[in-house]
Write an enzyme that holds these catalytic residues in place. Structure first.
Site, PDB file in Angstrom:
ATOM      1  N   GLU A 127     -11.251   3.785   1.066  1.00  0.00           N
ATOM      2  CA  GLU A 127     -11.052   5.247   1.023  1.00  0.00           C
ATOM      3  C   GLU A 127     -12.314   6.069   1.300  1.00  0.00           C
ATOM      4  OE1 GLU A 127      -9.193   5.983  -2.775  1.00  0.00           O
ATOM      5  OE2 GLU A 127      -7.328   5.031  -2.149  1.00  0.00           O
ATOM      6  N   ASN A 169     -10.085  -0.359   4.024  1.00  0.00           N
ATOM      7  CA  ASN A 169      -8.759  -0.006   3.512  1.00  0.00           C
ATOM      8  C   ASN A 169      -8.714   1.496   3.212  1.00  0.00           C
ATOM      9  OD1 ASN A 169      -6.172  -1.077   2.361  1.00  0.00           O
ATOM     10  ND2 ASN A 169      -6.984  -0.349   0.399  1.00  0.00           N
ATOM     11  N   HIS A 206       1.098   4.499   1.144  1.00  0.00           N
ATOM     12  CA  HIS A 206       1.760   5.224   0.056  1.00  0.00           C
ATOM     13  C   HIS A 206       2.491   6.393   0.715  1.00  0.00           C
ATOM     14  CE1 HIS A 206      -0.296   2.930  -3.004  1.00  0.00           C
ATOM     15  NE2 HIS A 206      -1.469   3.208  -2.468  1.00  0.00           N
ATOM     16  N   GLU A 235      -0.621  -1.512   0.307  1.00  0.00           N
ATOM     17  CA  GLU A 235      -0.224  -0.940  -0.992  1.00  0.00           C
ATOM     18  C   GLU A 235       1.104  -0.202  -0.866  1.00  0.00           C
ATOM     19  OE1 GLU A 235      -3.436   1.359  -2.722  1.00  0.00           O
ATOM     20  OE2 GLU A 235      -4.943  -0.080  -2.050  1.00  0.00           O
ATOM     21  N   ASP A 237       4.365   1.676  -1.017  1.00  0.00           N
ATOM     22  CA  ASP A 237       5.406   2.260  -1.870  1.00  0.00           C
ATOM     23  C   ASP A 237       5.928   3.497  -1.167  1.00  0.00           C
ATOM     24  OD1 ASP A 237       3.304   4.075  -2.547  1.00  0.00           O
ATOM     25  OD2 ASP A 237       3.022   3.191  -4.530  1.00  0.00           O
TER      26      ASP A 237
HETATM   27  C1  XIL Z   1      -4.221   2.658  -8.599  1.00  0.00           C
HETATM   28  C2  XIL Z   1      -3.538   1.809  -9.652  1.00  0.00           C
HETATM   29  O1  XIL Z   1      -2.238   1.493  -9.204  1.00  0.00           O
HETATM   30  C3  XIL Z   1      -3.493   2.547 -10.968  1.00  0.00           C
HETATM   31  O2  XIL Z   1      -3.029   1.687 -12.007  1.00  0.00           O
HETATM   32  C4  XIL Z   1      -4.865   3.093 -11.345  1.00  0.00           C
HETATM   33  O3  XIL Z   1      -4.760   3.895 -12.496  1.00  0.00           O
HETATM   34  C5  XIL Z   1      -5.461   3.885 -10.206  1.00  0.00           C
HETATM   35  O4  XIL Z   1      -5.495   3.100  -9.030  1.00  0.00           O
HETATM   36  N1  XIL Z   1      -5.423   3.414  -3.709  1.00  0.00           N
HETATM   37  C6  XIL Z   1      -5.957   2.209  -4.086  1.00  0.00           C
HETATM   38  C7  XIL Z   1      -5.506   1.569  -5.353  1.00  0.00           C
HETATM   39  O5  XIL Z   1      -6.733   1.618  -3.338  1.00  0.00           O
HETATM   40  O6  XIL Z   1      -6.536   0.837  -5.970  1.00  0.00           O
HETATM   41  C8  XIL Z   1      -4.939   2.572  -6.306  1.00  0.00           C
HETATM   42  O7  XIL Z   1      -4.413   1.879  -7.436  1.00  0.00           O
HETATM   43  C9  XIL Z   1      -3.897   3.421  -5.637  1.00  0.00           C
HETATM   44  C10 XIL Z   1      -4.492   4.181  -4.478  1.00  0.00           C
END
Ligand code: XIL
Length: 299
Positions: A127, A169, A206, A235, A237
């Site tokens: 990020e 990432n 996401h 990741e 969702d």
């Molecule tokens: C999130 C987790 O799912 C949570 O449990 C935590 O509180 C915060 O982080 N991007 C990422 C992940 O790279 O590590 C994050 O995970 C979600 C967004």
């Protein structure tokens, strides 16, 4: 095939899941996770605050719990994440400049040494780009330590575990027509041209109202792969868990030879960091949702 992992394996890909160590004593959770997936990412347990809570004192208790569960259940492991502006321990948040640079390299070295030879792909940097239309780097203590912090992190990582694939990432980089995506693309192209050791790019994926799925995601995956890196959905969702959208994402990955796998960010909706979005493949009872069937059929 009858599970996501086995179906993905037919084309040499993985289908992974984020695992939270605190849920490993929940048998509904572990039975779904062990049955369906063949790759694991620790949701929080390998992050900076978890692995180096005090400077120079590494703690791999929770990370190892996730790692050992994964290996005992026959899964490969993605490492997440080594250099990030978020979830830094307090001592790191207060560092800047060359002191922070040293700490970043020490952290990468400490964690990757512990897991040397065990992690298939590491999210070395997470990020680093800003949201919105600027295409700029995100402001952070790491960014203020010098614009070269990302390539330094990758060079350090390569030296510690040469067998691990090293990934960049990020989120909201799925739409090809976004400034953030284009900025990330320029960085990866530049790294490949200059021989900075990067092997893969992770698209968090996401998807929600602010970052809706767009069918040009396939173009994004193809374009990055054409630079000579593996790509993966790291990741996933989807707010509301539209079966069509889950199938589209799956088909986009399958359409790109260098798309090596998909990871969903949790098992059941109730395990999600955005549980109110009901964004995952299993409902709170552990039953398969329509999105599950859509993904399995697509694989
Ligand atoms: C999130 C987790 O799912 C949570 O449990 C935590 O509180 C915060 O982080 N991007 C990422 C992940 O790279 O590590 C994050 O995970 C979600 C967004």
């Amino acid at each position: 095939e009858s599970t996501l992992g086995a179906a993905a394996a037919q084309s040499g890909r993985y289908f992974g899941v984020a695992i939270a160590s605190g849920r490993l004593n929940d048998s509904v959770y572990t039975s779904i996770a062990s049955r369906e997936f063949n790759s694991v990412t620790a949701e929080n347990e390998m992050k900076i605050d978890a692995t180096q809570p005090q400077r120079g004192q590494f703690n791999f208790t929770a990370g190892d719990r996730v790692y050992n569960w994964a290996v005992q259940n026959g899964k490969q492991v993605r490492g997440h994440t080594l250099a990030w502006h978020s979830q830094q321990p307090g001592w790191m948040q207060s560092l800047n400049g060359s002191e922070l640079r040293r700490a970043m390299n020490d952290h990468i070295t400490g964690v990757m040494t512990h897991y040397r030879g065990k992690i298939v792909e590491w999210d070395v940097v997470n990020e680093a780009f800003a949201d919105g239309g600027s295409g700029a780097r995100r402001d952070s203590n790491l960014q203020r330590s010098g614009n070269d912090w990302i390539e330094v992190a990758f060079r350090t990582a390569r030296a510690v575990d040469p067998a691990a694939k090293l990934c960049y990432n990020d989120y909201n980089v799925e739409n090809w027509n976004s400034a953030k995506t284009q900025a990330m693309y320029s960085m990866v192209r530049d790294f490949k041209q200059r021989g900075v050791p990067i092997d893969c790019v992770g698209f968090q994926a996401h998807f929600n109202e602010g970052n809706p799925y767009n069918s040009n995601f396939r173009t994004t995956l193809q374009s990055f792969a054409a630079l000579g890196v593996d790509v993966s959905v790291t990741e996933l969702d989807i707010q509301g868990a539209s079966p069509t959208t889950f199938a589209n994402v799956t088909n986009d990955c399958l359409a790109v030879a260098r798309c090596v796998g998909i990871t969903v960010w949790g098992v059941r909706d109730s395990d999600s960091w955005r549980s109110q979005h009901t964004p995952l493949l299993f409902n709170n009872n552990g039953s398969k949702k329509p999105a599950y069937d859509a993904v399995l059929n697509a694989l």
